[in-house]
Motif scaffolding. Sequence first.
Motif, PDB file in Angstrom:
ATOM      1  N   LYS A 104     -11.746  -3.851  -4.711  1.00 53.85           N
ATOM      2  CA  LYS A 104     -11.298  -2.609  -5.541  1.00 53.85           C
ATOM      3  C   LYS A 104     -12.682  -2.758  -6.403  1.00 53.85           C
ATOM      4  O   LYS A 104     -13.142  -1.885  -6.970  1.00 53.85           O
ATOM      5  CB  LYS A 104     -10.152  -3.007  -6.375  1.00 53.85           C
ATOM      6  CG  LYS A 104      -9.842  -1.893  -7.115  1.00 53.85           C
ATOM      7  CD  LYS A 104      -8.442  -2.110  -7.552  1.00 53.85           C
ATOM      8  CE  LYS A 104      -7.985  -0.730  -8.657  1.00 53.85           C
ATOM      9  NZ  LYS A 104      -8.995  -0.803  -9.763  1.00 53.85           N
ATOM     10  N   THR A 143     -18.688  -1.731   1.980  1.00 56.40           N
ATOM     11  CA  THR A 143     -18.619  -0.391   2.423  1.00 56.40           C
ATOM     12  C   THR A 143     -19.242  -0.170   3.929  1.00 56.40           C
ATOM     13  O   THR A 143     -19.317   0.799   4.531  1.00 56.40           O
ATOM     14  CB  THR A 143     -19.391   0.577   1.597  1.00 56.40           C
ATOM     15  OG1 THR A 143     -20.643   0.171   1.429  1.00 56.40           O
ATOM     16  CG2 THR A 143     -18.824   0.586   0.283  1.00 56.40           C
ATOM     17  N   ASN A 181      -5.261  -2.717   2.691  1.00 55.03           N
ATOM     18  CA  ASN A 181      -5.140  -2.649   4.189  1.00 55.03           C
ATOM     19  C   ASN A 181      -6.628  -3.613   4.916  1.00 55.03           C
ATOM     20  O   ASN A 181      -6.012  -4.127   5.785  1.00 55.03           O
ATOM     21  CB  ASN A 181      -5.525  -1.221   4.816  1.00 55.03           C
ATOM     22  CG  ASN A 181      -4.352  -0.438   4.350  1.00 55.03           C
ATOM     23  OD1 ASN A 181      -3.203  -0.856   4.404  1.00 55.03           O
ATOM     24  ND2 ASN A 181      -4.409   0.883   4.209  1.00 55.03           N
ATOM     25  N   ILE A 182      -7.538  -3.566   4.209  1.00 57.46           N
ATOM     26  CA  ILE A 182      -8.738  -4.464   4.681  1.00 57.46           C
ATOM     27  C   ILE A 182      -8.228  -5.857   4.650  1.00 57.46           C
ATOM     28  O   ILE A 182      -8.474  -6.745   5.601  1.00 57.46           O
ATOM     29  CB  ILE A 182     -10.031  -4.380   4.043  1.00 57.46           C
ATOM     30  CG1 ILE A 182     -10.660  -2.943   4.406  1.00 57.46           C
ATOM     31  CG2 ILE A 182     -11.062  -5.273   4.263  1.00 57.46           C
ATOM     32  CD1 ILE A 182     -11.818  -2.730   3.509  1.00 57.46           C
ATOM     33  N   ALA A 205     -15.124  -5.013   7.684  1.00 54.05           N
ATOM     34  CA  ALA A 205     -13.385  -5.251   8.105  1.00 54.05           C
ATOM     35  C   ALA A 205     -13.456  -5.953   9.496  1.00 54.05           C
ATOM     36  O   ALA A 205     -12.510  -6.840   9.417  1.00 54.05           O
ATOM     37  CB  ALA A 205     -12.868  -3.921   8.524  1.00 54.05           C
ATOM     38  N   ALA A 246       0.966  -1.252   0.139  1.00 58.22           N
ATOM     39  CA  ALA A 246      -0.067   0.241   0.050  1.00 58.22           C
ATOM     40  C   ALA A 246       0.911   1.279   0.048  1.00 58.22           C
ATOM     41  O   ALA A 246       0.459   2.319  -0.403  1.00 58.22           O
ATOM     42  CB  ALA A 246      -0.776  -0.068   1.048  1.00 58.22           C
ATOM     43  N   GLU A 285      -5.346   0.875  -2.117  1.00 58.71           N
ATOM     44  CA  GLU A 285      -4.758   1.057  -0.850  1.00 58.71           C
ATOM     45  C   GLU A 285      -5.662   0.537   0.217  1.00 58.71           C
ATOM     46  O   GLU A 285      -5.278  -0.086   1.137  1.00 58.71           O
ATOM     47  CB  GLU A 285      -4.362   2.327  -0.681  1.00 58.71           C
ATOM     48  CG  GLU A 285      -3.337   2.963  -1.635  1.00 58.71           C
ATOM     49  CD  GLU A 285      -3.882   3.562  -3.005  1.00 58.71           C
ATOM     50  OE1 GLU A 285      -5.002   3.581  -3.168  1.00 58.71           O
ATOM     51  OE2 GLU A 285      -2.927   3.876  -3.794  1.00 58.71           O
ATOM     52  N   ARG A 286      -6.949   0.867   0.142  1.00 61.73           N
ATOM     53  CA  ARG A 286      -8.114   0.695   1.043  1.00 61.73           C
ATOM     54  C   ARG A 286      -8.158  -0.918   0.957  1.00 61.73           C
ATOM     55  O   ARG A 286      -8.343  -1.630   2.223  1.00 61.73           O
ATOM     56  CB  ARG A 286      -9.027   1.198   0.962  1.00 61.73           C
ATOM     57  CG  ARG A 286     -10.318   1.007   1.848  1.00 61.73           C
ATOM     58  CD  ARG A 286     -10.041   1.300   3.395  1.00 61.73           C
ATOM     59  NE  ARG A 286     -11.315   1.074   3.922  1.00 61.73           N
ATOM     60  CZ  ARG A 286     -11.246   0.734   5.415  1.00 61.73           C
ATOM     61  NH1 ARG A 286      -9.997   0.770   6.077  1.00 61.73           N
ATOM     62  NH2 ARG A 286     -12.455   0.438   6.045  1.00 61.73           N
ATOM     63  N   ALA A 287      -8.268  -1.312  -0.179  1.00 64.02           N
ATOM     64  CA  ALA A 287      -8.557  -2.829  -0.277  1.00 64.02           C
ATOM     65  C   ALA A 287      -7.239  -3.823   0.254  1.00 64.02           C
ATOM     66  O   ALA A 287      -7.290  -4.824   0.720  1.00 64.02           O
ATOM     67  CB  ALA A 287      -8.602  -3.207  -1.881  1.00 64.02           C
ATOM     68  N   LEU A 331     -13.832   0.469  -4.006  1.00 65.64           N
ATOM     69  CA  LEU A 331     -12.849   1.060  -2.989  1.00 65.64           C
ATOM     70  C   LEU A 331     -11.543   1.125  -3.606  1.00 65.64           C
ATOM     71  O   LEU A 331     -11.237   0.487  -4.376  1.00 65.64           O
ATOM     72  CB  LEU A 331     -12.716   0.109  -1.816  1.00 65.64           C
ATOM     73  CG  LEU A 331     -14.023   0.043  -0.601  1.00 65.64           C
ATOM     74  CD1 LEU A 331     -13.623  -0.597   0.578  1.00 65.64           C
ATOM     75  CD2 LEU A 331     -14.308   1.753  -0.298  1.00 65.64           C
TER      76      LEU A 331
END
Length: 442
Positions: free
Chosen positions: A285, A345, A296-297, A350, A169, A292-294, A289
């Motif tokens: 993704k 979302t 991290n999750i 998470a 990320a 980077e968020r994908a 999202l």
Amino acid sequence: MNIGQTLDVRAHINNRKMSRYQWLLLALCFLIVATDGMDVAIMGFLAPDIIREWGISRAAFGVVMSAAPIGLAVGALLVGPMSDKYGRKKLLMVSVAWFGLFSILSAFSPDVVTLSVLRFLTGLGLGAAMPNTTTLLSEYVPERSRSALIAFMFTGFNLGSALVGFGAAALLPEHGWRTVLIVGGVIPLACLPFYMLLVPESVRFLVVRKFPAERIGRTLRRVVGGAVPDGVAFTISEPQVTGSQPGKVLLSPAYRSITLSLWGTYFMGLLVIYLLSGWLPTLIKDAGLPIERAANITALFQLGGTVGALIVGYLMDRMAPNRVIAAAYIAGAVFILFLASGSVTSSSFAGFVLLAGFCMSGAQTGLNAFAPSCYPTAVRATGVSWMLGVGRFGSILGSFAGGLLLSMGWGFSSVIAILAVPASIAALFIIFNKSGPRAVAA
């Protein structure tokens, strides 16, 4: 000289507290497994960028995703008999150097075919490293806490997989996927000199292979400590195995049911874990999202597995280990269904990723800790590595199936929900495992 005196190496290790050197060995094995986990998980985080840069389909990239697991399977199947013959340390050092080198070379791939070949070669080293660290550590720690300590070692795999997610990320936006692969290869190569200097050969292996008593005694004093008189004969109080073909022992009547249940459980568990960890970033993704968020999750899946491994290992030393592992797989199936029913979302998504990782990776790590106790020293490396090797075909299927199902138009919920089935089957396989000491002639 102590003529006629014997010393049981197994009892000597079991009757003593962990020495400083044994704790150091645990830390070294943890680090090896962490770098292994980084390279195993790395392609899942790089997939979206590579697919976009090369303009290929997800099904085509599924070949790349499957290449390393195939190499892992082949490497694990090959290394077991070699480790039981030549030693745990030698094969471990070669495997670390191997996967570090080919990870770096993978960064310079110009196309899918080259990357697939290099990821296969990387997988050979990765597949050889895991069974050797497991076997080596299991033969040096007291049996009363073996499951917890091996489980702790395997949290290094989950931690490494999570760290590479956070690293990807951070590096992908500015430096690209090739830099991530280079970093993943440089780290194990930089650590290799310390491994070569500090990691000892298994003292149980030295006894079984009838090395000179002087070397056995010196190694035992160095690593375990305690009074080890000169001139004693070293023995191990465990089932005796005769013959030179460990594969026949694993499938002999005395061990067949144990072996098949380990293979089936590991296969199903890896199918779930690899499809989730390999394709979850892409699925998230696609849901809208940013990558980077994908990443991290998805990393939360591995972090949950880190905590789950510690708790499962702790419980295995105090309860029937196969029942503990089975319960974790069943709980994993439940949280996978919760994950499939939610939205990426939502605030709970998470959390479900974390809990699914807690149960599934915790159970899988518990199985890694359980397997060495099912076999005697003479065939232990083969038993552990063949479980890993056969089970890796589950990871191959999981890696390939993710791309295939997406190409067929399956949605996020359907792809995730179907994974509750193999998770439940894994629980059924392991609950019927009835391990115990046996004397076998091959």
